[in-house]
Design an enzyme around this catalytic site. Structure first.
Site: not given
Length: 956
Positions: A13, A121, A123, A339, A816, A819, A841, A846
Site C-alpha cells: 500500500e 493493508d 483493512d 508511522y 428583612c 436591612c 429579602c 442580602c
DNA sequence: GCAAGGTC
C-alpha cells in the site's frame, strides 16, 4: 514443485511497507532496487521460494488508493443536471493524473509476471485498493494468478507466514468500500450543489467567505463534525444558570489549613441548604470520624496513537490537528518517529523497547532519564500498559531515531518529537506514587472531608512534564478529635454552561461517534474552517460561524438528522454487513441511495426552512441570476423607475434575456423577455414611439420550435411597450424569470431583510431547536416562552407588593432583619421545591449566614420561609414572626409557645400528621417538637427520622 | 466548484 522460477509482482500500500517486506523476505540477501515510473515507488527485486516454487520477486507499491470515483463527464458540470439526478447518474472509477505513473509501473511489471501478490493493508480500504491494483494489472496481463498476503505486523515471522499461506482477496471487504465511496460521492455532490446554488442565489454570503469562491459543501463526515460544534454552541446559549448553595468549612491549625468539602456537594434548594447550615452552626463542633491514609498511583499514559498525539499536541502546544499530522508526517519521512497514522496503543511483546530507550541516552535534556530507565538498580522501568486498541498494522507512535534537534526543524518539529520521545519514555516508566490522607469530619450530622497528599515517588512525572500532580498538606488529625471550624460558611454558586468544544474535545467526539478515521479526522476539522462554517479561537476552541449555524439550523428545522452522526453510523453498519457478506453491495446502495434521494427531494421541498435560517444571519439578495448584479450589458434606455441608471440587456444565470436596471439591487426595475429568445442584440436604432427616449431597438432571434409557426424567428423589437409581437410572445412563451409572471415587474421587489444583530435573533430562533431546555419551559413544561418568562413564575415573583406571610389572608408583611427592606414573596424554582412560595429579602446580596472565626454571628439577612415547609423546619421562626417579632435575628432558642402553632397550620392539611410525640427515640421532630413523617433522612432514606439523628451515621 | 478514503 520446484523447477523453473516464476516472476511474481508484489504490491504494497505504501513504499515503506514494500521496503520492509522485501527486506524481511530477502533477509537482505541479494536485494536489488530500481526506480519505477513514480518517484516514490521503487521496485525491489530478490529471489524467494514460496512452498517450494522458486520465485523472482518484484516488490513495488502504490500510494493508498490508486483510483477515484466520479460522475461521467456529462454530469460533472454543476448546471449540467438537476442535483437529484446525481443519485442515479453513471459513475466510474479512474486513475487520476497524479497516479498515472504508478499505473504504468504496475502495467509494465505485470506484463512480465505470472503471479500477483497483494500486500495491501489488511483493512477494508486496503482490500479495496487491492482490487484497484488487480484491475490495472489484469488489464495489462489477463493471465495473472492473483494472491493475497495477510499480515498484521511487519515482523519476520508474520511476513514469512503470510507469504507461505497466501489467500484469496476478500471481495466483500472491497465491496463495502465501493458502496461507501459511491454513497459519499452521490450524497456529497447532490447536497453540496443544492445548498450552494440555493444560498448563493438568495443571500449575500461572499462577505463571510473572504470573497473567495463560495462552496457550501455537504459531506457525511464534515457535517456531523459541524453538528458537534453547533450543538455545543446551542447548549451554551441555552444554558440558564441555576443557583446552588454549598457549605464550606476550613480549619487552620499550627500545621496548616484543611479545606473541607461538603459531602453533599451542593444543594439547589436554598431552604434546605439554610436548614442544614443552621444545624451546623447551632452545633459547630467538628468531630473527626475517619482518617484514611492510602497510597495512590498516578499512571503514565498509554502508548501513543494518532488521535492521542493530536489531542495532546493540541492541549500542550495549541497545535492544530492538521499541523500536528503534517509535522508528524515529516518527522516520519525523516525517519525520526514511527508511522504516525495508527490506532494501536499497545506495544507488541516483540518490540525491543529497551533499544528505543538506549537511543535516547545521549540527549542533553532527557538522556539522563533514559539512562536511569535502563539501570536495573534504579527500578524505574515498567513494561507499558496498553489501551486495548490494535489496528493490526502499525505500532504505537514512538521515536525511531535519536535527534537532539535537526537544523531544518521548526519549533513545532522540536516540540512534537520531544512529545513523542517523552511520551514513550513515560510509557515504560513506573507510575508516580502519592500518599493521600482523607479526613472525614462530622458537624451536626453533616459530613465533610478533606484530602492531603504527599508525593512519594515522581517516577514518570520526571520525564512527562506535561502531567501535573501536586502535593497538598493538611494538618494531622486523629479519630475522635474535635475542633471548632475556623470558617463555616454557606456560599452561593451557580451552574455554568459547558465550555466551547476544544479541538481535543472535537477529536474525542468524532472518535466516539465514528466520524472519519484516525487519518482523516483532522481533515474534517480543517474543512469546517476552510468552508467558513466555524472559527477556532486562541484556546483551540470552536465556535460556529453564522453560516455554519444557519445551515445546521435549517436542516434541523426540517427535522432532519443530516447534521448528526446518525447517518454515518447507519452507513458504517451497512458497510459492516457488506464486509461480512450479510448484505450485498447493490442492496446497500439501492436502499441507502433511495432513502437519501427521498430525503433530498423532501429537503428541497422544504428549502424554505434553510432560507429562513439563513435569513436570520444574511442579507437577502433577491437576484434572479448572478449576472443581473454586475452592471454589465448594453444600454437599452434610461431607467424610468430610479431615473438614475440605464436599463441594460443582460442574460440571467439560466441564459435567459432580460433588460434590467444597472442600479440593481437598489433599483429593481426590470423588463422580462420571452424565454424563446436565442439571440438578442441592442441596435443603434431608437424607437420612434416610446418616450422618454431614446429606447434602442433590439434585434431578436427566436428559437423556431418554441414560438408558434405564424411568428418570424427574426424580430426587431422594442421593450418600451409599443411592441405587440414581443408582448404576445411573452404571453405565449413565458419569460426566463424564475418568479411567477404575476409577481413580476418594476414594483415587485421584495424588501431586503437585514438583521443588524443576527446573534440575538438567532438565539430567539434557537428556542425551537434541539435543546429541550430552550424548547420547553422548565416550570410549566409548555412551549412558547422561556423559563425566565414563565407566566406561572412571573405572576408571583414579580408581585408589585411586598406581602406578608400570606397574601391571601392578609397577614402582616415581613421585613428583612438586616436591612429592613420588606421581603418579597417568591416562588422556588429549584428541583425539590419547585412552585413553592417563600419570602426573601429583595436587596441583592442580602442573603447569607456568616460564621466568622469561632464566634458565631447570626447574620441572618433574609427573612425566609417556605410556606409548605415552615412547620417542618422553621416553625419556631415562623411562630416568632406570628408573635409579632418579625425581622428578628434568626431564632436560636426553642422558645416558641406551642399554643401558637395552629395559626398557619392549615397548610399542613396535606395530611401531614402531627401527633405531638417527642423525639427521644431518634425520630426527627420539628423545632416545635412535632414529629415529621413525610420527610426522609438524607443519609439512609428512612422516613422515620432526619439526617441529624440518623443512627447509621457515626459520630453522633 | 461537490465526498471521504488511502498516502508522498
Amino acid at each position: 514443485m520446484g523447477g523453473r522460477a516464476i516472476t511474481v509482482l508484489n504490491v504494497a500500500e505504501k513504499p515503506s511497507v514494500a521496503k520492509s517486506v522485501a527486506s524481511i523476505l530477502s533477509r537482505n540477501q541479494g536485494l536489488r532496487v530500481r526506480d519505477g515510473r513514480s518517484r516514490y515507488n521503487r521496485i525491489f527485486e530478490f529471489n524467494y521460494t514460496i512452498r517450494g516454487q522458486p520465485c523472482q520477486m518484484l516488490f513495488t507499491s502504490v500510494l493508498g488508493h490508486l483510483m477515484e470515483l466520479d460522475f461521467d463527464d456529462r454530469y460533472r458540470k454543476w448546471h449540467s443536471c438537476d442535483p437529484a439526478d446525481l443519485f442515479q447518474a453513471p459513475v466510474h472509477k479512474f486513475v487520476p493524473e497524479d497516479k498515472k505513473d504508478i499505473k504504468r509501473t504496475l502495467e509494465e511489471e505485470a506484463r512480465r509476471c505470472q503471479w500477483l501478490i497483494l500486500w495491501l493493508d489488511c483493512d477494508r480500504e486496503g482490500e479495496n485498493i487491492a482490487f484497484e491494483v488487480i484491475n490495472v494489472c489484469t488489464a495489462a496481463n489477463p493471465n495473472l494468478t492473483i494472491k493475497r498476503a495477510r499480515f498484521s505486523a511487519l515482523i519476520d515471522r508474520e511476513i514469512h507466514q503470510a507469504v507461505q499461506n497466501l489467500v484469496e482477496p476478500n471481495k466483500w471487504f472491497a465491496d463495502a468500500v465501493d458502496a461507501r465511496q459511491e454513497i459519499d460521492l452521490r450524497i456529497g455532490a447532490t447536497f453540496t450543489r443544492f445548498q450552494t446554488m440555493l444560498m448563493k442565489d438568495a443571500f449575500v454570503i461572499d462577505t463571510v467567505t473572504d470573497g473567495r469562491n463560495t462552496v457550501l459543501s455537504y459531506g457525511p463526515c464534515q457535517f456531523p463534525t459541524l453538528g458537534f460544534v453547533v450543538e455545543r454552541y446551542w447548549e451554551i446559549q441555552a444554558h440558564e444558570p441555576e443557583e446552588f448553595w454549598l457549605i464550606k468549612c476550613s480549619h487552620r491549625s499550627d500545621e496548616g489549613v484543611a479545606n473541607f468539602s461538603w459531602e453533599r456537594g451542593h444543594l439547589f434548594d436554598y431552604t434546605c441548604a439554610v436548614i442544614i447550615y443552621e444545624m451546623c452552626i447551632e452545633e459547630p463542633t467538628a468531630t473527626v470520624t475517619k482518617v484514611t491514609p492510602k497510597e495512590k498511583p498516578k499512571y503514565p499514559p498509554h502508548p501513543l496513537s494518532t488521535i492521542e498525539l493530536e489531542k495532546r499536541a493540541s492541549r500542550y502546544f495549541r497545535m492544530s490537528s492538521e499541523r500536528t499530522m503534517k509535522v508528524a508526517e515529516e518527522l516520519y519521512q525523516g525517519g525520526f518517529i514511527s508511522y504516525p497514522r495508527t490506532e494501536t496503543d499497545n506495544f507488541s511483546s516483540r518490540t525491543d523497547l529497551h533499544a528505543i530507550v538506549q537511543e535516547q541516552q545521549g540527549h542533553p535534556e532527557w538522556g539522563i532519564y533514559a539512562q536511569r530507565l535502563l539501570d536495573p538498580g534504579a527500578g524505574l522501568w515498567r513494561n507499558p500498559r496498553g489501551g486495548g486498541h490494535d489496528d493490526q498494522a502499525h505500532p504505537p507512535i514512538h521515536p525511531t531515531k535519536f535527534s537532539a534537534g535537526e537544523s531544518g526543524w521548526s519549533q513545532d518539529h522540536r516540540k512534537l518529537y520531544e512529545l513523542v520521545v517523552r511520551h514513550f519514555l513515560a510509557c515504560v516508566s513506573k507510575p508516580a506514587l502519592g500518599a493521600e490522607t482523607t479526613v472525614e469530619i462530622d458537624i451536626a450530622g453533616e459530613r465533610f472531608s478533606a484530602c492531603g497528599r504527599v508525593i512519594l515517588e515522581r517516577n514518570y512525572l520526571d520525564i512527562y512534564i506535561y502531567d501535573r500532580w501536586d502535593g497538598s498538606m493538611i494538618p494531622n488529625y486523629a479519630i475522635g478529635e474535635q475542633f471548632i471550624p475556623t470558617t463555616l460558611t454557606l456560599d452561593p454558586g451557580k451552574t455554568n454552561p459547558p465550555p466551547l468544544l476544544s479541538e481535543a474535545d472535537l477529536l474525542s467526539r468524532m472518535d466516539k461517534e465514528c466520524i472519519g478515521t484516525d487519518a482523516t479526522m483532522h481533515d474534517h476539522i480543517k474543512k469546517l474552517l476552510d468552508r467558513f462554517y466555524a472559527t477556532k479561537d486562541a484556546n483551540m476552541c470552536f465556535t460556529p460561524t453564522n453560516l455554519g449555524e444557519a445551515l445546521v439550523m435549517g436542516y434541523d428545522d426540517m427535522g432532519y438528522k443530516l447534521w448528526k452522526p446518525d447517518l454515518r453510523a447507519v452507513m458504517e453498519r451497512d458497510m459492516k454487513s457488506v464486509s461480512e457478506g450479510n448484505k450485498s453491495k447493490a442492496e446497500v446502495l439501492d436502499t441507502s441511495l433511495q432513502q437519501m434521494k427521498t430525503c433530498f427531494l423532501d429537503a428541497r421541498l422544504n428549502k424554505v426552512k434553510l432560507l429562513e435560517a439563513m435569513a436570520i444571519f444574511f442579507e437577502r439578495l433577491n437576484r434572479v441570476g448572478s449576472d443581473e448584479q454586475n452592471g454589465t450589458g448594453v444600454v437599452v434606455r434610461r431607467c424610468r423607475l430610479c431615473q438614475e441608471s440605464d436599463m441594460v440587456l443582460k442574460k440571467n444565470r439560466d441564459g435567459n434575456f432580460m433588460v434590467g436596471c444597472r442600479s440593481y439591487p437598489q433599483c429593481r426595475s426590470v423588463v422580462w423577455l420571452p424565454g424563446s429568445i436565442s439571440e438578442a442584440v441592442v441596435t443603434t436604432n431608437a424607437c420612434n414611439n416610446c418616450t422618454p427616449g431614446p429606447v434602442y431597438l433590439i434585434q431578436f432571434k427566436f428559437q423556431q420550435l418554441k414560438i408558434p409557426p405564424s411568428y418570424n424567428v427574426n424580430h426587431l423589437g422594442c421593450i418600451g411597450g409599443c411592441d405587440e409581437i414581443l408582448t404576445q410572445l411573452t404571453e405565449i412563451c413565458g419569460t426566463g424569470s424564475r418568479m411567477p409572471a404575476r409577481g413580476r415587474g418594476p414594483t415587485a421587489s421584495t424588501s431586503n431583510v437585514h438583521h443588524t444583530n443576527p446573534r440575538s435573533t438567532a438565539s430567539t430562533s434557537n428556542a425551537h431547536h434541539t435543546n429541550p431546555r430552550q424548547a420547553v419551559c422548565s416550570h410549566c413544561q409548555e412551549t412558547g416562552h422561556s423559563s425566565n418568562d414563565c407566566p406561572s413564575q412571573t405572576r408571583r415573583s414579580r408581585n408589585p407588593q411586598y406581602p406578608g406571610m400570606n397574601q391571601q389572608n392578609g397577614e402582616s408583611s415581613v421585613a428583612c432583619s438586616s436591612c429592613g427592606t420588606p421581603c418579597g414573596l417568591q416562588t422556588a424554582n429549584t428541583d425539590s421545591n419547585r412552585g413553592r412560595d417563600f419570602y426573601s429579602c429583595q436587596t441583592q446580596g442580602c442573603r447569607f449566614f456568616v460564621l466568622e472565626e469561632q464566634n458565631i454571628v447570626h447574620g441572618f439577612e433574609t427573612a425566609i420561609c417556605l410556606r409548605e415547609s415552615y412547620d417542618l423546619y422553621y416553625r419556631r421562626w415562623v411562630d416568632d414572626l406570628n408573635n409579632g417579632s418579625e425581622g428578628r435575628s434568626f431564632p436560636r432558642s426553642n422558645s416558641t409557645p406551642a399554643s401558637n402553632r395552629g395559626r398557619n397550620g392549615g397548610r399542613g392539611s396535606r395530611g401531614r400528621g402531627r401527633n405531638g410525640s417527642n423525639s427521644s427515640n431518634g425520630t426527627f421532630v420539628s423545632a416545635t417538637g412535632d414529629p415529621i413523617s413525610d420527610r426522609r433522612c438524607y443519609t439512609c432514606g428512612d422516613p422515620s427520622h432526619f439526617a441529624n439523628v440518623c443512627p447509621n451515621r457515626g459520630g453522633l
